[in-house]
Design a protein around this motif. Structure first.
Motif, mmCIF file in Angstrom:
data_model
loop_
_atom_site.group_PDB
_atom_site.id
_atom_site.type_symbol
_atom_site.label_atom_id
_atom_site.label_comp_id
_atom_site.label_asym_id
_atom_site.label_seq_id
_atom_site.Cartn_x
_atom_site.Cartn_y
_atom_site.Cartn_z
ATOM 1 N N ALA A 284 4.913 -5.576 4.605
ATOM 2 C CA ALA A 284 3.928 -4.804 3.846
ATOM 3 C C ALA A 284 2.985 -5.756 3.125
ATOM 4 C CB ALA A 284 4.625 -3.879 2.854
ATOM 5 N N ASP A 285 1.794 -5.279 2.813
ATOM 6 C CA ASP A 285 0.805 -6.113 2.138
ATOM 7 C C ASP A 285 0.987 -6.133 0.628
ATOM 8 O OD1 ASP A 285 -1.207 -6.916 4.338
ATOM 9 O OD2 ASP A 285 -0.913 -4.773 4.654
ATOM 10 N N ASP A 286 1.548 -5.056 0.065
ATOM 11 C CA ASP A 286 1.701 -4.997 -1.383
ATOM 12 C C ASP A 286 2.825 -4.043 -1.728
ATOM 13 O OD1 ASP A 286 1.209 -5.521 -4.054
ATOM 14 O OD2 ASP A 286 -0.947 -5.120 -3.925
ATOM 15 N N PHE A 287 3.314 -4.165 -2.951
ATOM 16 C CA PHE A 287 4.395 -3.323 -3.462
ATOM 17 C C PHE A 287 3.991 -2.870 -4.852
ATOM 18 C CE2 PHE A 287 8.108 -2.965 -6.229
ATOM 19 C CZ PHE A 287 8.924 -2.107 -5.523
ATOM 20 N N LEU A 288 4.090 -1.571 -5.109
ATOM 21 C CA LEU A 288 3.681 -1.041 -6.405
ATOM 22 C C LEU A 288 4.700 -0.017 -6.876
ATOM 23 C CD1 LEU A 288 1.375 -1.092 -8.510
ATOM 24 C CD2 LEU A 288 0.287 0.752 -7.221
ATOM 25 N N ALA A 289 5.193 -0.204 -8.101
ATOM 26 C CA ALA A 289 6.149 0.742 -8.672
ATOM 27 C C ALA A 289 5.409 1.971 -9.193
ATOM 28 C CB ALA A 289 6.938 0.071 -9.800
ATOM 29 N N LYS A 290 5.988 3.140 -8.979
ATOM 30 C CA LYS A 290 5.409 4.383 -9.482
ATOM 31 C C LYS A 290 5.643 4.515 -10.993
ATOM 32 C CE LYS A 290 6.193 7.127 -5.286
ATOM 33 N NZ LYS A 290 6.954 8.249 -4.719
ATOM 34 N N PHE A 291 4.872 5.371 -11.709
ATOM 35 C CA PHE A 291 3.553 5.766 -11.267
ATOM 36 C C PHE A 291 2.586 5.207 -12.287
ATOM 37 C CE2 PHE A 291 -0.012 8.784 -11.459
ATOM 38 C CZ PHE A 291 -0.528 8.551 -10.207
ATOM 39 N N GLN A 292 1.718 4.318 -11.861
ATOM 40 C CA GLN A 292 0.784 3.640 -12.749
ATOM 41 C C GLN A 292 -0.628 3.817 -12.175
ATOM 42 O OE1 GLN A 292 2.661 -0.346 -14.009
ATOM 43 N NE2 GLN A 292 3.730 0.170 -12.122
ATOM 44 N N PRO A 293 -1.355 4.855 -12.632
ATOM 45 C CA PRO A 293 -2.642 5.181 -12.019
ATOM 46 C C PRO A 293 -3.639 4.031 -12.017
ATOM 47 C CG PRO A 293 -2.307 6.413 -14.071
ATOM 48 C CD PRO A 293 -1.004 5.798 -13.714
ATOM 49 N N ASP A 294 -3.712 3.267 -13.102
ATOM 50 C CA ASP A 294 -4.661 2.147 -13.140
ATOM 51 C C ASP A 294 -4.286 1.070 -12.128
ATOM 52 O OD1 ASP A 294 -6.310 3.275 -14.971
ATOM 53 O OD2 ASP A 294 -5.839 1.922 -16.629
ATOM 54 N N MET A 295 -2.995 0.777 -12.014
ATOM 55 C CA MET A 295 -2.553 -0.233 -11.053
ATOM 56 C C MET A 295 -2.839 0.229 -9.630
ATOM 57 S SD MET A 295 -1.430 -2.897 -12.581
ATOM 58 C CE MET A 295 -0.506 -3.683 -11.261
ATOM 59 N N LEU A 296 -2.589 1.511 -9.361
ATOM 60 C CA LEU A 296 -2.867 2.061 -8.038
ATOM 61 C C LEU A 296 -4.362 1.986 -7.737
ATOM 62 C CD1 LEU A 296 -1.852 3.556 -5.517
ATOM 63 C CD2 LEU A 296 -2.136 5.703 -6.774
ATOM 64 N N ALA A 297 -5.174 2.355 -8.730
ATOM 65 C CA ALA A 297 -6.622 2.291 -8.551
ATOM 66 C C ALA A 297 -7.079 0.862 -8.291
ATOM 67 C CB ALA A 297 -7.318 2.852 -9.793
ATOM 68 N N GLN A 298 -6.511 -0.090 -9.019
ATOM 69 C CA GLN A 298 -6.905 -1.489 -8.864
ATOM 70 C C GLN A 298 -6.583 -2.016 -7.478
ATOM 71 O OE1 GLN A 298 -5.002 -3.533 -12.113
ATOM 72 N NE2 GLN A 298 -6.216 -2.478 -13.652
ATOM 73 N N VAL A 299 -5.411 -1.654 -6.965
ATOM 74 C CA VAL A 299 -5.017 -2.117 -5.630
ATOM 75 C C VAL A 299 -6.002 -1.623 -4.579
ATOM 76 C CG1 VAL A 299 -3.292 -1.792 -3.810
ATOM 77 C CG2 VAL A 299 -2.560 -2.420 -6.113
ATOM 78 N N VAL A 300 -6.374 -0.345 -4.662
ATOM 79 C CA VAL A 300 -7.290 0.218 -3.669
ATOM 80 C C VAL A 300 -8.698 -0.340 -3.844
ATOM 81 C CG1 VAL A 300 -8.251 2.351 -2.736
ATOM 82 C CG2 VAL A 300 -5.885 2.303 -3.517
ATOM 83 N N ILE A 301 -9.148 -0.521 -5.080
ATOM 84 C CA ILE A 301 -10.477 -1.085 -5.327
ATOM 85 C C ILE A 301 -10.554 -2.526 -4.832
ATOM 86 C CG2 ILE A 301 -12.067 -1.830 -7.148
ATOM 87 C CD1 ILE A 301 -11.220 0.688 -8.705
ATOM 88 N N GLU A 302 -9.490 -3.293 -5.047
ATOM 89 C CA GLU A 302 -9.460 -4.671 -4.543
ATOM 90 C C GLU A 302 -9.563 -4.699 -3.025
ATOM 91 O OE1 GLU A 302 -5.849 -6.244 -6.245
ATOM 92 O OE2 GLU A 302 -7.014 -7.458 -7.646
ATOM 93 N N ARG A 303 -8.863 -3.782 -2.368
ATOM 94 C CA ARG A 303 -8.932 -3.700 -0.910
ATOM 95 C C ARG A 303 -10.352 -3.336 -0.466
ATOM 96 N NH1 ARG A 303 -8.066 -5.449 4.006
ATOM 97 N NH2 ARG A 303 -7.845 -3.809 5.579
ATOM 98 N N MET A 304 -10.966 -2.401 -1.165
ATOM 99 C CA MET A 304 -12.333 -2.004 -0.858
ATOM 100 C C MET A 304 -13.267 -3.208 -0.980
ATOM 101 S SD MET A 304 -14.577 1.038 -2.669
ATOM 102 C CE MET A 304 -14.847 0.161 -4.209
ATOM 103 N N THR A 305 -13.039 -4.031 -1.991
ATOM 104 C CA THR A 305 -13.858 -5.221 -2.198
ATOM 105 C C THR A 305 -13.675 -6.218 -1.054
ATOM 106 O OG1 THR A 305 -13.583 -4.965 -4.579
ATOM 107 C CG2 THR A 305 -14.389 -7.084 -3.805
#
Length: 321
Positions: A284-305
């Motif tokens: 897997a590319d990343d691992f994220l513990a639930k549920f942290q909306p800002d962390m989830l948003a950051q991971v997706v925004i970084e990927r978008m970048t």
């Protein structure tokens, strides 16, 4: 240290084999319930509880265990049944979910069994209580119900589901509607939380109830000549799911030349050294513990970048903080 690593090695043998271990327990009556062993820290006789004024009725009190104060939840009450009586005669399963420690009051603990995720099925519809179940299986011809603990915890102690406004800049809001995010999670409350977070940013979401449904969809796209990695820049997958778990889904994707360039984030209430080792093993590319909306948003925004979208300076600074 050698003992810890040996335990890690033993657990990681389940990875990619679509298997799990369940701790079986009972509430009132003959019904058997199950919980993933990975989430269990210990089982002990119910200690003395201290009542907390104004707390949820599901929380029977707090216990002082190994230097910490842990809330103890009555799983019978939480699932719409009468409260457990004579609690001093019962047991507490100490667990870790969503980076939180809590205990679940149960009437008795049975045994640990090793299962194949293919034998774990979604809850049957029309039973009248499927709303608190995430899956069912059978052991010795008896039905085992697996409770949607994330739903119970969300009802007892709601988590923040809002995304910080500073993350959603004009540039992010402009780029997000062009992207579609795929999620796979068997918990209805988890799918709702993830979808709300991503839609708040502006992304579109395609959600599946388990890893098998997600896998079938990806293969269908590939058969149609569509590159899934281009359609979905991020796949956010739970780990514990009926029929096919997130580890196996990731391993299958990595072993398929038409799919292996997908960006996969394992998003789970499981945590700890075992899961980090497993994430590395399946690729897997990343691992994220639930549920942290800002962390989830950051991971997706970084990927978008990384895909070429321009990241505004203030978002870059927010991600560093």
């Amino acid at each position: 240290m050698a003992g810890v690593m040996e335990s890690v090695d033993q657990r990681t043998q389940l990875v990619g084999q679509n298997r799990l271990e369940l701790l079986l327990f009972r509430l009132e009556g003959e019904q058997i319930y199950g919980i993933n062993v990975f989430k269990v820290k210990e089982v002990l006789q119910c200690p003395k509880l201290t009542h907390l004024p104004k707390s949820s009725s599901v929380v029977r009190g707090v216990a002082h265990i190994r230097g910490g104060t842990i809330p103890i939840l009555d799983l019978s009450l939480a699932t719409g049944n009468p409260p457990l009586s004579n609690i001093e005669e019962h047991f507490v399963i100490i667990t870790e979910y969503n980076v939180r420690i809590q205990g679940f009051l149960v009437s008795g603990v049975e045994r640990i069994i090793n299962m194949n995720w293919e034998d774990i099925q979604p809850p049957p519809k029309g039973t009248g209580h499927e709303h608190y179940l995430t899956a069912v299986t059978k052991y010795n011809d008896q039905l085992v119900e697996i409770i949607d603990v994330e739903k119970i915890l969300a009802e007892v102690s709601p988590m923040n589901e809002e995304v910080s406004e500073e993350l959603i800049t004009d540039e992010v809001a402009k780029q997000a509607p062009n992207l579609e995010i795929m999620i796979a999670d068997d918990s209805k409350i988890a799918r709702k939380q993830i979808t709300k977070t991503l839609e708040k940013i502006g992304f579109s979401v395609v959600a599946f109830n388990d890893g098998k449904a997600a896998w079938d969809h990806l293969k269908e796209l590939a058969d149609q000549g569509i590159r899934p990695a281009e359609k979905y820049p991020v796949l956010i997958s739970d780990i514990e799911m009926p029929e096919m778990d997130g580890y196996t889904l990731t391993a299958e994707i990595r072993n398929n030349p038409q799919l292996n360039d997908m960006y996969i984030v394992l998003h789970t209430s499981l945590s700890g050294v075992f899961n980090k080792a497993m994430v590395s093993k399946v690729g897997a590319d990343d691992f994220l513990a639930k549920f942290q909306p800002d962390m989830l948003a950051q991971v997706v925004i970084e990927r978008m970048t990384n895909l070429g979208s321009e990241m505004p300076v203030d978002v870059e600074e927010a991600l560093k903080s």
